[in-house]
Write an enzyme that holds these catalytic residues in place. Sequence first.
Site, mmCIF file in Angstrom:
data_model
loop_
_atom_site.group_PDB
_atom_site.id
_atom_site.type_symbol
_atom_site.label_atom_id
_atom_site.label_comp_id
_atom_site.label_asym_id
_atom_site.label_seq_id
_atom_site.Cartn_x
_atom_site.Cartn_y
_atom_site.Cartn_z
ATOM 1 N N GLU A 174 -32.591 -82.429 17.122
ATOM 2 C CA GLU A 174 -31.401 -82.175 16.302
ATOM 3 C C GLU A 174 -31.443 -80.786 15.660
ATOM 4 O O GLU A 174 -30.406 -80.141 15.512
ATOM 5 C CB GLU A 174 -31.264 -83.259 15.225
ATOM 6 N N GLU A 257 -27.742 -81.021 25.702
ATOM 7 C CA GLU A 257 -28.725 -82.060 25.411
ATOM 8 C C GLU A 257 -30.045 -81.780 26.133
ATOM 9 O O GLU A 257 -31.123 -81.964 25.571
ATOM 10 C CB GLU A 257 -28.172 -83.429 25.824
#
Length: 661
Positions: A174, A257
């Site tokens: 993150e 991602e």
Amino acid sequence: MASTGFFQRQASARRNTLWLVLLFITAVLLITLAVTLVGYLVTRHDGPDVPFQAWLLSNQGLITAGAAVSLITVGSMVRWIDLAGGGDRVARMVGARLIPPDTTDADERRLRNVVEEMAIASGVPVPDLYVMDQETGINAFVAGYTPGEAVMVVTHGAVTHLNRDELQGVVGHEFSHILNGDMRINVRLIALLAGILMIGQIGGFLLRSMSYRSVGSRRDNRGQAFLAIVGLALLVIGYVGVFFGRLIQAAVSRQRETLADASSVQFTRNPEGIGSALFKIGIKGGFLEATRHASDMNHMCFGESTRMRFSGWLASHPPIEERINLIQPGLLARLRSRMRDSTPAADLTAGARAAPLEATGFSGQISSLATDILQPVQRRRGHQGAAVAPGTPALSERVGQNTPETEAFALRFLNSLPATFRDLLYTRTGAVQLCYALVVSGLPEADRGPALAALANPESQPALAVQPDLMAKYFPTLEQQGDGVRFPALELAMPALRKLDPDERAGLIRNVRTLAEADKRISLFELALGSFLQRHLGAGAGRQVPVQFRRYGAVIEDIRQLMSLMARAGTDDPNSAEALYRQAMAGFGDQQSARAPMAGRVSLKALQTSLTRLNRLSPLLKPAIIDACGECVTHDGLIDAKEYELMRLIADQLDCPMPPI
């Protein structure tokens, strides 16, 4: 030449936002065309038979098209404005609960420790943490417009089911999104999809309204049937639009991602941490069941947040097995073997076919990235400064980097803080007292009392009142650890300071400025502290800063102000300062400005104004600003704590996370 990795990614993120807007406009045009076609088919029997092209240009056609465009645009704009509040607004939208900085819950405390380590190592203020208490799946996301104002949201399942290494892998993933500028795109996607969904929502509303109406006359039944057909058509059109919106969402998200997984391994040097977290998602699931915004958040989350058909096309993340094998070939097989050794066969629900273990990983990519990272400089004895070896890469190359060396520094720093000192940072009152202590700790002890007595706080702001007993608990650590403790401690206190209401924030900024001016002079640290608080607690904190300037000429006077300050900060010799100033200005291609004399005394207000304007530069123009400032403070081969704090101030004001040295 300075590396522009971080800045290139920031510029790319802004370009991708514009690209998404263009795709959104294309989707709006196609949906509008479909809506007008429905309108044409419904009304063609009410008048003379005309071709669709002619009907489209008639009053009926133009009104139908205008209504469709207006509905979609209004839907997106309402959500766009609603999300202007930044990450906090997104967290509240999904029903997440703010984790108090001083939480006593063991799992939440562990999460905060991991996030604090990563934040200090990255050079960003500790983000606010939220938990989705009703979500048992394993998932997480970050939201916000700038690295300094990000929030992190995790599910209850992530907090309770992941061990520390796994949690660190997720947090590293993150933080990659924070540093790479992905958050801005993610929030914008939510708004754009909301507008496309408007047509489908209206169609669904019409269908639901039909089910509540009783059977009436034949004319009424005919009218209800008409509305039902229109509602069904709008519902289909709306969700066709959402289908293509999800395609855009997935295309944008998948590559980011994969890169975030790679960055997590680079940050933590522990492939099994994030790999095991992904493996647990494959077993326990990561779907968000308690919020109606699960599909809206799919592209933002660590793993898929909603079930969907056509997952091969619409999934925002690569398959779990593929992600694990990319992290480290063979890791999936080891994790499965470990699970078989410790879990009854009936409970094994990995439920996914094995991926080929020889899949191409990004281990080579990680190695090449690691060799490009600035090697840690050799620290001299004590806390006086860091030596800069010849040939050391420019400071701009450190921006947006999180390395094992900075992670190790963060862990050592946190372990060195006394428990009382650290616990005070997690309360509003303690965080306020830290700000006061940071200013007056440089004053003789006899002068601290009179300076603090000058602070006047109204009764409506008891949190800002001076509390000498609490403040005294900070001084031993500040004196023992030296100047290097100041900025990391301030970053730890940011979650508590954000809990102040707007009036209290403004009052704190005024009080710090008053204390700084008590001795009739402003030190470099006081300058940095005041600007840091204004940037992160002042009006407009957390809002996106648009690009306004794409060449240095438009801000050359602001650059002159900044370089004048930096040249004087880099040396005490006026002649050397003049030479440093001219050397710094020569890199901006404006000979007239380079020949202009150094600016006189640079006030706090003038510096803040200049830095605010410089923050509106294109991201690709900012590395030269960072490096020119760096040349001023490293010309003697040493960066001391005060010079580094000034560099942190400039980098922070330009939204460029500067990790510790």
